[in-house]
Design an enzyme around this catalytic site. Structure first.
Site, PDB file in Angstrom:
ATOM      1  N   ASP A 293       5.206   3.052  -3.148  1.00  0.00           N
ATOM      2  CA  ASP A 293       4.406   2.957  -1.922  1.00  0.00           C
ATOM      3  C   ASP A 293       3.084   3.700  -2.144  1.00  0.00           C
ATOM      4  OD1 ASP A 293       3.552   2.344   0.613  1.00  0.00           O
ATOM      5  OD2 ASP A 293       5.305   3.127   1.641  1.00  0.00           O
TER       6      ASP A 293
HETATM    7  C1  BGC Z   1       3.280   1.813   3.979  1.00  0.00           C
HETATM    8  C2  BGC Z   1       3.839   0.501   3.480  1.00  0.00           C
HETATM    9  C3  BGC Z   1       2.738  -0.507   3.317  1.00  0.00           C
HETATM   10  C4  BGC Z   1       1.683   0.071   2.387  1.00  0.00           C
HETATM   11  C5  BGC Z   1       0.554  -0.889   2.092  1.00  0.00           C
HETATM   12  C6  BGC Z   1       2.076   2.271   3.187  1.00  0.00           C
HETATM   13  O1  BGC Z   1       1.443   3.327   3.810  1.00  0.00           O
HETATM   14  O2  BGC Z   1       4.282   2.795   3.959  1.00  0.00           O
HETATM   15  O3  BGC Z   1       4.830   0.026   4.370  1.00  0.00           O
HETATM   16  O4  BGC Z   1       3.271  -1.707   2.827  1.00  0.00           O
HETATM   17  O5  BGC Z   1       1.154   1.232   2.987  1.00  0.00           O
HETATM   18  O6  BGC Z   1      -0.262  -1.097   3.175  1.00  0.00           O
END
Ligand code: BGC
Length: 771
Positions: A293
């Protein structure tokens, strides 16, 4: 803990069956690539031609948001040099093409793939996860996935960071809004259905995108509901309740897995070899890509398991995190780590191959512009009305609405007289789309006020007053508005706003108050220590109540709220979550009775934050509280009732339903056998309507304490007024199985209770024994 972690792989290897909530949706995965041998041979040849730096380049996942991007020239140079593997946050064919063109100028012309958070729609925004789950309608949910894929691929996208299947029993966590609630079985069904809908029969098809299930694992159990916090959990609970939805998505063919930001039992998921290799790859047979992530590799320093970025990169790549999202860690560190022998080429090769395989399966090696198309095909107006799927959005949205209270048949409203629509969310087009609204345009969304106006035409007079700001606290407003304009503040004083609302209400026959949370209040980084309506809105409701006018609440929020005063004082309450582009029309359909509500809660509504975690499938304890015989030394609070305000599975209709006693096809089931459980459901009212028949199972005597009941099957049925129908479910051994103290999965002989009803509390019981 270390000992247990060492023991766990062994224990799960012994497990009789994997952590899957059995589902019809998982039965057949998205079709695999037809000629796997040809694919692997292609990948072998390509990998032989790649330099180490080109391989490392494939592992970089770069965020390129829309708008002015000063880094663009450097980024384009990086892509041309083979130093980027994929891009996310770029969302139009035109912008995506520029980046793919650069990839086509690289030495090996390896295409990029393009991803985005298409969570509940791309251009047409459907209800948020909580709302989708409230439909309990797999066909409707599948349709949202299919349309999302069609719209996203038409925008040039190959992949979505969805479904989000984190089980949550804590409404303080803002991200409960994105998931499908507290229940393992329901969430597993939905996750699998969405994966198959996104990916279609062939992930390489132009109208398909690949699914990345997230956040692996157990992100929904962050302590205190505080985002990014620690998760600490027994292996039984992890395997029984939290892992099955990810497994269901993997079984359905999910191409990717996004790794959670949290630490699980002390180990950050991004560096958790046990999770990413032993469980995901070895036990579950996952063959796709794993993606860290946002910035998560670097965050392992703050987690306290890595000394610096190099150390963190080593941990992540050796644990099995293929791609690094939005940090420079792999780009900077993998080469020196390799040169110094601290990372093996095999680790980099494995990760690179996973990325390339996904690109192959997406059809990008055949045609890098498969979804992007050619410039002459670019939509002249990217936001054109003709690109939306409003019909589907409206029909799914109406099914997502949950009628919580309807005293004296306050609803449906008559299309006559004067109706006052009051509240800070009544005219909001941005909030109704909810968080993660992808490429959705607020000005294309239908507000509640507009939806009601559309339904009424000139048959009734519609009045409006804002009545309150969503929240008054300037510090909180500042926080919510940090990255995006979330809360618009009316400069009038709270008293002025309320006075205007009261004067408006006095002119009306009925008041519809649209209250709740701004979309940003129920989002990532939006944890709350209390789950009541903000005081600005509570004050407004008290003033409206004092007018004596019938009071209908339209609730817009992303998490279960504590609504004790509201449930005692409102005449009717409709939970609408964030209902999407067509939300206002859908809400009006229900308010005026053009659609009979059928939604059911996917998550318990507590009375107060102090009861959290409150979930229907809890253990009984040795001293369960009995309201008929309220003893002191029982498991209870002395200052409040134990039970929820609204239980899991609950939701009213404009008609009424009766459920007969449970009949079972047999009272003794052999190993490997089946029992059929049936009830007759009757629409006892005067309107046609749909409801969800829910089957729960309890194992009252087992080797470990088992929940008081667990959802195992459900069916949504539409019954004409007066109609009766027999609803049957087939129970098999899997429905009775669980992970025991040794993490062995299976059913234990003895008595089982079967509960069938229209919510998790109001049920009829039958029982049988497993021999
Ligand atoms: C979130 C994810 C998301 C990613 C990309 C992160 O901060 O936890 O769920 O897919 O950002 O935007």
């Amino acid at each position: 803990m270390k000992k247990l972690r060492l023991l766990l792989p062994l224990l799960i290897a012994l497990a009789a069956a994997p952590a899957t909530a059995q589902t019809s949706d998982t039965a057949s995965a998205a079709a695999p690539v037809r000629n796997q041998a040809a694919r692997e041979a292609f990948l072998d040849r390509l990998m032989q031609r790649m330099t180490v730096d080109e391989k490392i380049g494939q592992l970089r996942l770069v965020s390129v948001p829309a708008g002015a991007n000063p880094d663009k020239p450097r980024l384009l140079a990086d892509i041309r040099a083979g130093r980027a593997g994929a891009i996310f946050n770029t969302v139009t064919p035109h912008d995506i093409r520029v980046l793919q063109d650069a990839a086509m100028q690289s030495r090996l012309k390896i295409p990029l793939f393009f991803a985005y958070d298409v969570i509940h729609g791309q251009r047409t925004i459907f209800p948020i996860g909580m709302g989708l789950a409230s439909t309990w309608n797999m066909d409707a949910i599948r349709q949202t996935g299919r349309i999302s894929a069609i719209e996203a691929s038409a925008d040039g996208l190959d992949m979505t960071w969805s479904p989000m299947v984190d089980i949550s029993r804590d409404p303080r966590w803002g991200r409960t809004s994105e998931g499908f609630g507290e229940d393992t079985y329901l969430t597993s069904r939905i996750g699998a259905a969405l994966v198959r809908a996104y990916q279609g029969d062939d992930p390489a098809a132009r109208g398909s995108i690949m699914a990345v299930v997230k956040h692996f694992a157990a992100y929904g159990a962050v302590e205190g509901g505080r985002d990014y916090n620690t998760v600490d959990m027994s292996p039984q609970r992890l395997f029984q309740d939290y892992l099955p939805p990810y497994k269901a998505a993997v079984d359905a063919g999910a191409a990717g897995v996004m790794i959670a930001l949290n630490a699980l039992n002390g180990v950050p998921a991004t560096g958790d070899k046990w999770l990413l290799q032993d469980v995901l790859r070895k036990q579950w047979g996952f063959k796709g890509i794993t993606i860290s992530d946002h910035g998560a590799i670097l965050e392992m320093i703050k987690h306290g398991v890595a000394a610096d970025g190099r150390d963190a990169s080593r941990l992540a790549i050796t644990a099995g995190a293929d791609m690094s999202m939005s940090d420079t860690m792999y780009g900077e560190n993998l080469r020196p780590l390799l040169d110094s022998g601290r990372v093996r080429m095999a680790d980099i090769d494995r990760a690179t191959r996973d990325v390339l395989r996904v690109k192959y399966d997406l059809g990008l090696f055949q045609d890098a512009y498969r979804r992007i198309g050619s410039p002459q095909d670019d939509p002249p107006d990217i936001n054109a009305e003709s690109r939306l799927h409003r019909g589907a959005a409206r029909s799914v949205a109406r099914e997502s609405l949950v009628l919580l209270k309807n005293q004296g048949d306050a609803l449906p409203l008559k299309k006559q007289g004067t109706i006052a629509v009051i509240g800070p969310l009544a005219k909001s087009q941005r909030d109704i789309m909810g968080n993660w609204s992808a490429a959705g345009q607020a000005d294309q969304a239908v507000s509640v006020f507009q939806g009601m106006a559309n339904a009424l035409g000139d048959r009734a007079r519609l009045l409006y007053a804002k009545g309150a700001n969503v929240i008054d606290d300037p510090e909180i407003v500042k926080y919510l508005n940090l990255y995006e304009q979330d809360v618009e503040v009316d400069p009038r004083t709270p008293a002025q706003l309320v006075d205007e609302a009261v004067a408006t209400a006095r002119q009306a026959d009925v008041v519809v108050a649209v209250v709740g949370e701004s979309q940003g209040m129920a989002h990532e980084a939006s944890s709350r220590t209390d789950i009541v309506l903000p005081e600005s809105q509570a004050r407004l409701l008290r003033a409206l109540k004092a007018t004596g006018k019938p009071l209908v609440l339209v609730l817009m929020n992303g998490r279960p709220l504590s609504l004790v005063w509201e449930s005692e004082n409102a005449d009717a309450m409709l939970e609408t979550w964030f209902a999407g582009t067509e939300g206002g029309n859908a809400i009006a359909d229900v308010l005026f009775g053009d659609y009979n509500p059928s939604g059911k809660l996917p998550m318990t509504f507590p009375r107060s934050v102090g009861q959290i975690p409150l979930y229907y499938n809890h253990l009984n304890t040795g001293r369960p509280f009995d309201p008929q015989n309220p003893d002191k030394y029982t498991s209870r609070y002395f200052d409040a009732p134990n039970g929820p305000l609204f239980p899991f599975g609950y939701g009213l209709s404009y008609t009424t339903f009766g459920v007969s006693d449970v009949t079972l096809s047999r009272t003794s089931m052999p190993r490997g056998g089946k029992v059929e459980a049936s009830v007759t459901v009757t629409n006892t009212g005067t309107r046609d309507g749909a409801t969800v028949v829910q089957l729960y199972i309890q194992d009252p005597v087992a080797s470990i304490s088992r929940p008081v009941k667990e959802l195992k099957h459900f069916q949504k049925v539409l019954l004409k007024a007066g109609e009766s129908r027999q609803v049957s479910f087939t129970i098999d051994e899997k429905d009775l199985s669980f992970y025991n103290a040794q993490l062995q999965y299976g059913a234990e002989p003895g008595l089982f209770n079967v509960y069938i009803g229209l919510d998790s509390q109001d049920v009829k019981r039958g029982s049988f024994t497993l021999r």
